[in-house]
Scaffold this active site. Structure first.
Site, PDB file in Angstrom:
ATOM      1  CG  ASP A 103      -2.071   0.945   1.133  1.00 25.13           C
ATOM      2  OD1 ASP A 103      -2.356   1.428   0.017  1.00 25.13           O
ATOM      3  OD2 ASP A 103      -2.695   1.228   2.173  1.00 25.13           O
ATOM      4  N   GLY A 104       0.327   2.328  -0.574  1.00 26.70           N
ATOM      5  CA  GLY A 104       0.990   3.640  -0.507  1.00 26.70           C
ATOM      6  C   GLY A 104       1.542   4.160  -1.824  1.00 26.70           C
ATOM      7  CG  ASN A 105       1.854   1.647  -5.246  1.00 31.78           C
ATOM      8  OD1 ASN A 105       2.735   1.410  -4.435  1.00 31.78           O
ATOM      9  ND2 ASN A 105       1.375   0.724  -6.071  1.00 31.78           N
ATOM     10  NE  ARG A 126      -1.442   6.591   1.399  1.00 30.18           N
ATOM     11  CZ  ARG A 126      -1.504   5.647   2.321  1.00 30.18           C
ATOM     12  NH1 ARG A 126      -1.247   5.929   3.579  1.00 30.18           N
ATOM     13  NH2 ARG A 126      -1.828   4.423   1.989  1.00 30.18           N
ATOM     14  CD1 TRP A 127       7.306   6.599  -2.748  1.00 31.10           C
ATOM     15  CD2 TRP A 127       6.747   6.985  -4.894  1.00 31.10           C
ATOM     16  NE1 TRP A 127       8.466   6.635  -3.476  1.00 31.10           N
ATOM     17  CE2 TRP A 127       8.153   6.870  -4.797  1.00 31.10           C
ATOM     18  CE3 TRP A 127       6.190   7.225  -6.141  1.00 31.10           C
ATOM     19  CZ2 TRP A 127       8.992   6.983  -5.909  1.00 31.10           C
ATOM     20  CZ3 TRP A 127       7.014   7.342  -7.240  1.00 31.10           C
ATOM     21  CH2 TRP A 127       8.402   7.232  -7.123  1.00 31.10           C
ATOM     22  NE  ARG A 183      -4.512   6.985  -6.922  1.00 30.05           N
ATOM     23  CZ  ARG A 183      -4.359   6.627  -5.646  1.00 30.05           C
ATOM     24  NH1 ARG A 183      -4.129   7.533  -4.729  1.00 30.05           N
ATOM     25  NH2 ARG A 183      -4.464   5.371  -5.295  1.00 30.05           N
ATOM     26  CG  ASN A 196      -7.915  -1.927  -5.137  1.00 33.81           C
ATOM     27  OD1 ASN A 196      -7.012  -2.724  -4.911  1.00 33.81           O
ATOM     28  ND2 ASN A 196      -8.173  -0.921  -4.317  1.00 33.81           N
TER      29      ASN A 196
HETATM   30  C1  IPE Z   1      -5.548  -2.713  -0.227  1.00 39.52           C
HETATM   31  O1  IPE Z   1      -5.152  -1.394  -0.395  1.00 39.52           O
HETATM   32  C2  IPE Z   1      -5.522  -3.437  -1.545  1.00 39.52           C
HETATM   33  C3  IPE Z   1      -4.207  -3.633  -2.144  1.00 39.52           C
HETATM   34  C4  IPE Z   1      -3.060  -3.342  -1.616  1.00 39.52           C
HETATM   35  C5  IPE Z   1      -4.234  -4.243  -3.440  1.00 39.52           C
HETATM   36  P1  IPE Z   1      -6.224  -0.235  -0.528  1.00 39.52           P
HETATM   37  O2  IPE Z   1      -5.450   1.027  -0.636  1.00 39.52           O
HETATM   38  O3  IPE Z   1      -7.163  -0.522  -1.603  1.00 39.52           O
HETATM   39  O4  IPE Z   1      -6.976  -0.341   0.868  1.00 39.52           O
HETATM   40  P2  IPE Z   1      -7.871   0.721   1.663  1.00 39.52           P
HETATM   41  O5  IPE Z   1      -8.949   1.151   0.743  1.00 39.52           O
HETATM   42  O6  IPE Z   1      -6.978   1.858   2.030  1.00 39.52           O
HETATM   43  O7  IPE Z   1      -8.349  -0.022   2.862  1.00 39.52           O
HETATM   44  C1  IPE Z   2      -1.522   0.279  -3.391  1.00 41.06           C
HETATM   45  O1  IPE Z   2      -1.347   1.658  -3.381  1.00 41.06           O
HETATM   46  C2  IPE Z   2      -1.838  -0.254  -4.774  1.00 41.06           C
HETATM   47  C3  IPE Z   2      -3.220  -0.718  -4.940  1.00 41.06           C
HETATM   48  C4  IPE Z   2      -4.148  -0.708  -4.037  1.00 41.06           C
HETATM   49  C5  IPE Z   2      -3.585  -1.222  -6.240  1.00 41.06           C
HETATM   50  P1  IPE Z   2      -2.561   2.681  -3.362  1.00 41.06           P
HETATM   51  O2  IPE Z   2      -2.920   2.992  -4.774  1.00 41.06           O
HETATM   52  O3  IPE Z   2      -3.653   2.194  -2.504  1.00 41.06           O
HETATM   53  O4  IPE Z   2      -1.874   3.954  -2.699  1.00 41.06           O
HETATM   54  P2  IPE Z   2      -2.495   4.955  -1.652  1.00 41.06           P
HETATM   55  O5  IPE Z   2      -3.043   4.129  -0.522  1.00 41.06           O
HETATM   56  O6  IPE Z   2      -3.582   5.699  -2.365  1.00 41.06           O
HETATM   57  O7  IPE Z   2      -1.368   5.809  -1.229  1.00 41.06           O
HETATM   58 MG    MG Z   3      -4.074   2.385  -0.551  1.00 44.51          MG
END
Ligand code: IPE
Ligand code: IPE
Ligand code: MG
Length: 246
Positions: free
Chosen positions: A21-23, A25-26, A34, A69
C-alpha cells in the site's frame, strides 16, 4: 553485522503475505500522477520477490488488486491492468531464473482477457519451479473467497459428496483459493495504515502482523529483512502459555 545476518534461517516464516500500500501517496508527495506510483511499485515487487526467494521463504503472497479496487477511477484501473500485463511479460525471466512458481488467487475471470491470458501462460510456464511459490491476489476479496467456498461446499453437500458433520478446518482450507498454501505466518502492510482491507481473513487467523510507515515504492529488501527480524523476536503462543512453548 549487516541486517541479513540477524535473520535465523532455521526459523523463517513459511508464508509471508504483503498488503502493498501507498503507491498513490508516494506519487502525490512527489507531485506525480498516482499511476507513476504504481509503476515505481513494481520495482519493490521485483526486489521483494527475489530477496524472499534468496532467503528461503517458501510462499509469498502479494495483494495486488482487491475486489474493492474496481471502484477506482477507470483510468487508474486500466493502468493497473496494463502494468500487470507488462510486468508478467517482463518478469517471467526473473521467475525462471529464481526457480519461482507463479500462482494467482481471486476472481480471475473478472480481469481483462489479455491479463488472464498472460497470467495463465506464466503460471503454466513456471509450474515446475519449486524454490518459492509466488501468489498474486488479483481481484481478490476475502469475503468473496469465503462466499465462493461456502457455495462449493454446499454443492458437494447437496450431491452427497460431503456430509455436514464432516466439515472441518481442512475441508474449508481445501475449498479456498489458497487451497495449497500454508497459513500466513507474517502479514506485512506498508504505508502506515493498520487494517486488513479484506485480505486473507481466514488464513491470517494466527499470523503475526507487521505494519510499517514505508510507502510501497520505497520498500526495499532491507525493509523485508527488518520485518522478518521482528517476526523472529515474537513469541507465537497459539493460545498456550509461554511456559508451555519453552
Ligand atoms: C488494499 O489497499 C488493496 C491492495 C493493496 C491491493 P487499498 O489502498 O485498496 O486499501 P484501503 O482502501 O486503504 O483499505
Ligand atoms: C496500493 O497503493 C496499490 C493498490 C491498491 C492497487 P494505493 O494505490 O492504494 O496507494 P495509496 O493508498 O492511495 O497511497
Ligand atoms: Mg491504498
Amino acid at each position: 553485522m549487516s541486517l541479513i545476518e540477524h535473520i535465523h534461517t532455521d526459523y523463517l516464516p513459511k508464508h509471508i503475505a504483503i498488503i502493498m500500500d501507498g503507491n498513490g501517496r508516494w506519487a502525490k508527495q512527489k507531485g506525480l500522477l498516482r499511476t507513476v506510483g504504481h509503476e515505481n511499485g513494481t520495482k519493490s515487487v521485483r526486489q521483494t520477490v527475489e530477496s524472499s526467494a534468496e532467503l528461503g521463504i517458501k510462499n509469498l503472497t502479494l495483494y495486488a488488486f482487491s475486489t474493492e479496487n474496481w471502484n477506482r477511477p477507470k483510468l487508474e484501473v486500466q493502468t493497473l491492468m496494463k502494468l500487470l500485463v507488462s510486468s508478467l511479460k517482463k518478469e517471467i525471466k526473473t521467475l525462471q531464473k529464481n526457480d519461482i512458481k507463479l500462482n494467482a488467487i481471486g476472481c480471475l475471470n473478472e480481469l481483462p482477457q489479455k491479463a488472464q491470458k498472460e497470467l495463465l501462460e506464466v503460471i503454466e510456464k513456471t509450474k515446475n519451479n519449486n524454490r518459492m511459490c509466488l501468489t498474486l491476489a488479483l481481484s481478490y476479496g476475502s469475503r468473496e473467497e469465503l462466499i465462493n467456498t461456502v457455495k462449493k461446499i454446499s454443492i458437494k453437500v447437496k450431491n452427497n459428496i460431503i456430509s455436514p458433520e464432516n466439515i472441518d478446518e481442512s475441508v474449508i482450507n481445501e475449498h479456498l483459493y489458497t487451497q495449497n498454501l500454508p497459513d500466513v505466518d507474517l502479514l506485512i502492510r506498508t504505508s502506515g495504515e493498520q487494517r486488513i482491507s479484506n485480505f486473507l481473513l481466514w488464513q491470517i487467523a494466527y499470523a503475526e502482523l507487521y505494519f510499517t510507515k514505508v510507502l510501497w515504492p520505497d520498500f526495499t529488501k532491507e525493509h523485508l529483512y527488518e520485518a522478518i527480524i521482528e517476526y523472529q523476536k515474537r513469541e507465537r503462543r497459539f493460545g498456550k502459555t509461554s511456559e508451555q512453548i519453552n
